[in-house]
Design a protein around this motif. Structure first.
Motif, PDB file in Angstrom:
ATOM      1  N   THR A  79      30.166   5.852  -0.296  1.00 43.83           N
ATOM      2  CA  THR A  79      31.457   6.459  -0.635  1.00 43.83           C
ATOM      3  C   THR A  79      32.328   5.436  -1.353  1.00 43.83           C
ATOM      4  OG1 THR A  79      31.338   7.868   1.333  1.00 43.83           O
ATOM      5  CG2 THR A  79      33.486   7.627   0.290  1.00 43.83           C
ATOM      6  N   SER A  80      32.945   5.837  -2.429  1.00 43.77           N
ATOM      7  CA  SER A  80      33.743   4.907  -3.225  1.00 43.77           C
ATOM      8  C   SER A  80      34.890   4.310  -2.422  1.00 43.77           C
ATOM      9  CB  SER A  80      34.311   5.638  -4.445  1.00 43.77           C
ATOM     10  OG  SER A  80      35.208   4.798  -5.151  1.00 43.77           O
ATOM     11  N   PRO A  81      35.214   3.031  -2.676  1.00 39.40           N
ATOM     12  CA  PRO A  81      36.453   2.480  -2.138  1.00 39.40           C
ATOM     13  C   PRO A  81      37.648   3.137  -2.827  1.00 39.40           C
ATOM     14  CG  PRO A  81      35.438   0.928  -3.667  1.00 39.40           C
ATOM     15  CD  PRO A  81      34.469   2.066  -3.488  1.00 39.40           C
ATOM     16  N   THR A  82      38.826   2.893  -2.301  1.00 40.90           N
ATOM     17  CA  THR A  82      40.034   3.561  -2.795  1.00 40.90           C
ATOM     18  C   THR A  82      40.840   2.641  -3.707  1.00 40.90           C
ATOM     19  OG1 THR A  82      41.245   2.837  -0.836  1.00 40.90           O
ATOM     20  CG2 THR A  82      40.168   5.001  -0.739  1.00 40.90           C
ATOM     21  N   PRO A  83      41.692   3.220  -4.568  1.00 37.01           N
ATOM     22  CA  PRO A  83      42.492   2.383  -5.478  1.00 37.01           C
ATOM     23  C   PRO A  83      43.354   1.356  -4.763  1.00 37.01           C
ATOM     24  CG  PRO A  83      42.531   4.659  -6.214  1.00 37.01           C
ATOM     25  CD  PRO A  83      41.854   4.655  -4.877  1.00 37.01           C
ATOM     26  N   ASP A  84      43.873   1.681  -3.583  1.00 35.82           N
ATOM     27  CA  ASP A  84      44.733   0.708  -2.902  1.00 35.82           C
ATOM     28  C   ASP A  84      43.940  -0.525  -2.471  1.00 35.82           C
ATOM     29  OD1 ASP A  84      43.499   2.426  -0.885  1.00 35.82           O
ATOM     30  OD2 ASP A  84      44.763   1.390   0.564  1.00 35.82           O
ATOM     31  N   GLN A  85      42.659  -0.360  -2.147  1.00 36.16           N
ATOM     32  CA  GLN A  85      41.821  -1.526  -1.862  1.00 36.16           C
ATOM     33  C   GLN A  85      41.699  -2.415  -3.097  1.00 36.16           C
ATOM     34  OE1 GLN A  85      38.627   1.260   0.147  1.00 36.16           O
ATOM     35  NE2 GLN A  85      38.000  -0.842   0.513  1.00 36.16           N
ATOM     36  N   MET A  86      41.454  -1.800  -4.231  1.00 36.21           N
ATOM     37  CA  MET A  86      41.249  -2.549  -5.469  1.00 36.21           C
ATOM     38  C   MET A  86      42.523  -3.254  -5.911  1.00 36.21           C
ATOM     39  SD  MET A  86      39.262   0.670  -7.107  1.00 36.21           S
ATOM     40  CE  MET A  86      37.876   1.414  -6.273  1.00 36.21           C
ATOM     41  N   MET A  87      43.661  -2.575  -5.788  1.00 34.86           N
ATOM     42  CA  MET A  87      44.934  -3.171  -6.186  1.00 34.86           C
ATOM     43  C   MET A  87      45.299  -4.342  -5.281  1.00 34.86           C
ATOM     44  SD  MET A  87      46.968   0.378  -6.964  1.00 34.86           S
ATOM     45  CE  MET A  87      48.563  -0.417  -7.160  1.00 34.86           C
ATOM     46  N   ALA A  88      45.068  -4.177  -3.984  1.00 37.24           N
ATOM     47  CA  ALA A  88      45.370  -5.263  -3.054  1.00 37.24           C
ATOM     48  C   ALA A  88      44.459  -6.459  -3.298  1.00 37.24           C
ATOM     49  CB  ALA A  88      45.226  -4.764  -1.617  1.00 37.24           C
ATOM     50  N   ALA A  89      43.187  -6.194  -3.562  1.00 41.67           N
ATOM     51  CA  ALA A  89      42.250  -7.283  -3.841  1.00 41.67           C
ATOM     52  C   ALA A  89      42.648  -8.017  -5.118  1.00 41.67           C
ATOM     53  CB  ALA A  89      40.834  -6.735  -3.964  1.00 41.67           C
ATOM     54  N   ALA A  90      43.045  -7.268  -6.147  1.00 43.79           N
ATOM     55  CA  ALA A  90      43.454  -7.886  -7.407  1.00 43.79           C
ATOM     56  C   ALA A  90      44.661  -8.797  -7.202  1.00 43.79           C
ATOM     57  CB  ALA A  90      43.763  -6.810  -8.441  1.00 43.79           C
ATOM     58  N   SER A 107      30.870   8.505 -10.535  1.00 44.94           N
ATOM     59  CA  SER A 107      32.130   9.200 -10.822  1.00 44.94           C
ATOM     60  C   SER A 107      33.278   8.734  -9.933  1.00 44.94           C
ATOM     61  CB  SER A 107      31.926  10.713 -10.680  1.00 44.94           C
ATOM     62  OG  SER A 107      30.945  11.160 -11.592  1.00 44.94           O
ATOM     63  N   GLY A 108      33.035   8.624  -8.613  1.00 42.15           N
ATOM     64  CA  GLY A 108      34.090   8.212  -7.706  1.00 42.15           C
ATOM     65  C   GLY A 108      34.542   6.787  -7.952  1.00 42.15           C
ATOM     66  N   ASP A 109      33.582   5.886  -8.166  1.00 39.08           N
ATOM     67  CA  ASP A 109      33.934   4.492  -8.441  1.00 39.08           C
ATOM     68  C   ASP A 109      34.750   4.381  -9.718  1.00 39.08           C
ATOM     69  OD1 ASP A 109      32.418   3.938  -6.232  1.00 39.08           O
ATOM     70  OD2 ASP A 109      30.866   2.810  -7.273  1.00 39.08           O
ATOM     71  N   VAL A 110      34.291   5.035 -10.775  1.00 42.67           N
ATOM     72  CA  VAL A 110      34.972   4.947 -12.065  1.00 42.67           C
ATOM     73  C   VAL A 110      36.393   5.498 -11.959  1.00 42.67           C
ATOM     74  CG1 VAL A 110      34.976   5.756 -14.457  1.00 42.67           C
ATOM     75  CG2 VAL A 110      32.834   5.010 -13.394  1.00 42.67           C
ATOM     76  N   MET A 111      36.557   6.668 -11.350  1.00 37.75           N
ATOM     77  CA  MET A 111      37.873   7.281 -11.223  1.00 37.75           C
ATOM     78  C   MET A 111      38.836   6.371 -10.459  1.00 37.75           C
ATOM     79  SD  MET A 111      38.920  10.919  -9.450  1.00 37.75           S
ATOM     80  CE  MET A 111      38.366  10.363  -7.815  1.00 37.75           C
ATOM     81  N   ASN A 112      38.380   5.818  -9.343  1.00 33.57           N
ATOM     82  CA  ASN A 112      39.269   5.016  -8.510  1.00 33.57           C
ATOM     83  C   ASN A 112      39.567   3.652  -9.130  1.00 33.57           C
ATOM     84  OD1 ASN A 112      39.428   7.105  -6.723  1.00 33.57           O
ATOM     85  ND2 ASN A 112      38.118   6.199  -5.177  1.00 33.57           N
ATOM     86  N   PHE A 113      38.579   3.044  -9.761  1.00 34.17           N
ATOM     87  CA  PHE A 113      38.853   1.771 -10.435  1.00 34.17           C
ATOM     88  C   PHE A 113      39.780   1.982 -11.638  1.00 34.17           C
ATOM     89  CE2 PHE A 113      35.339  -0.306  -8.112  1.00 34.17           C
ATOM     90  CZ  PHE A 113      35.886  -1.565  -7.924  1.00 34.17           C
ATOM     91  N   GLU A 114      39.617   3.086 -12.354  1.00 32.40           N
ATOM     92  CA  GLU A 114      40.520   3.360 -13.479  1.00 32.40           C
ATOM     93  C   GLU A 114      41.948   3.580 -12.993  1.00 32.40           C
ATOM     94  OE1 GLU A 114      38.735   6.606 -15.578  1.00 32.40           O
ATOM     95  OE2 GLU A 114      37.574   5.272 -16.907  1.00 32.40           O
TER      96      GLU A 114
END
Length: 329
Positions: A79-90, A107-114
């Motif tokens: 299951t894809s991680p969520t945008p808030d995980q990616m933003m916090a990591a960045a 699809s899920g990874d691309v959508m959430n990373f975008e």
């Protein structure tokens, strides 16, 4: 379902806690939102972040450390991680040179990373990995899937970032590596997602799924069991037809286990690969054999070829020190 497990809902958190404790010299685990970051950050270096559903270990958290990723964002199993995980990591790993997201084409990874890329206050860019030649579209993707070639991109671009390259240079290099890399896999068995408790797909004892995805997605065909030489030949024919390497090309070969395949079988498959390439005047310049991009306990393997140039070879050979890959340190 027979797994080392306490409670299904705690599978990821307890697994990550064990991972972080085992490799406390290299990584730090953030609990809310969840991400794994490199313990020692390098000032003014482009930060590399990847992620995706869990169940593919050591991808991605196992490649956090010197010479590869600065952070990884694990989702629940498949299951894809969520945008808030990616933003916090960045935000946590940016040291002034920007962030490069390395994303497998699901699809899920691309959508959430975008989404994270658009909302992130840190300067960032993205490399999309689509190395799987088995099928053009699947139930998880539009376009080709990203599979074990992701490891090669993370290693090579990680080295370039370590050497002081800019965000634009790392992005361009990552895109170039992706275009020169192709993979295809085969499954002997399915796997069981803990939350589901049952096999992802059914396959006969005398059958194989040729071109399987790393979540158990269907491949090109369901076929009778065959010899290692025959399986390697089918996978390599598809890969070479896609890459079209010149005679005498220098190749990086990755024979990757999907989680339930003994190392002895992987080396045998590498030998089949070596002989097939040798007969076609394609040279193995570098090789890696092991289970680096898995699908829980699925039995099977994938083969990845990357057409090297001098710059790529230099960055492959450079030192790396992560839980899942280390040399030269």
């Amino acid at each position: 379902m027979k797994k080392f497990i306490n409670h299904v809902d705690d599978f990821l958190s307890e697994s990550l806690a064990g991972f972080a404790a085992a490799h406390a010299d290299l990584v730090v685990l953030n609990d809310e939102p969840v991400y794994v970051r490199r313990r020692e950050l390098k000032p003014a270096k482009v930060a590399l972040i990847s992620g995706g559903g869990s169940g593919h270990e050591p991808l991605h958290s196992g490649f956090v450390g010197y010479g590869m990723l600065d952070a990884a964002c694990p989702g629940q199993v498949f299951t894809s991680p969520t945008p808030d995980q990616m933003m916090a990591a960045a935000k946590a790993v940016d040291t002034g040179a920007g962030v490069l997201f390395i994303v497998k084409n699901y699809s899920g990874d691309v959508m959430n990373f975008e989404m994270a890329s658009e909302m992130c206050e840190v300067e960032n860019a993205m490399v999309l990995i689509n190395d799987d030649v088995a099928v053009e579209n699947s139930s998880y993707t539009t376009g080709r899937r990203g599979v074990a070639g992701t490891v090669i991109v993370e290693k090579l671009v990680g080295s370039m970032a370590e050497s002081g390259a800019t965000l634009a240079q790392c992005k361009t290099f990552g895109d170039r590596i992706n275009k020169r890399t192709a993979s295809m896999g085969v499954a002997f068995t399915s796997c069981t997602v803990p939350a589901a408790g049952t096999r992802t797909f059914k396959i006969g004892d005398d059958e194989i799924e040729v071109g399987v995805g790393i979540h158990g997605e269907p491949g090109r065909r369901r076929a009778p069991m065959a010899s290692a030489d025959a399986i390697a030949g089918e996978l390599l024919t598809a890969i070479v037809d896609d890459l079209k390497p010149a005679e005498g090309a220098q190749l990086l070969v990755l024979v990757n286990g999907l989680g339930g395949t003994p190392l002895g079988e992987l080396y045998l498959l590498f030998n089949s690969t070596r002989l097939w390439l040798q007969q076609r005047d394609l040279h193995i310049a570098r090789a890696q054999v092991g289970s680096l991009t898995t699908s829980l306990e699925m039995a099977g393997a994938s083969i990845t070829l990357c057409v090297l140039d001098d710059e790529m070879t230099t960055h492959w050979d450079s030192p790396v020190h992560t839980p899942g890959m280390r040399w030269g340190m």
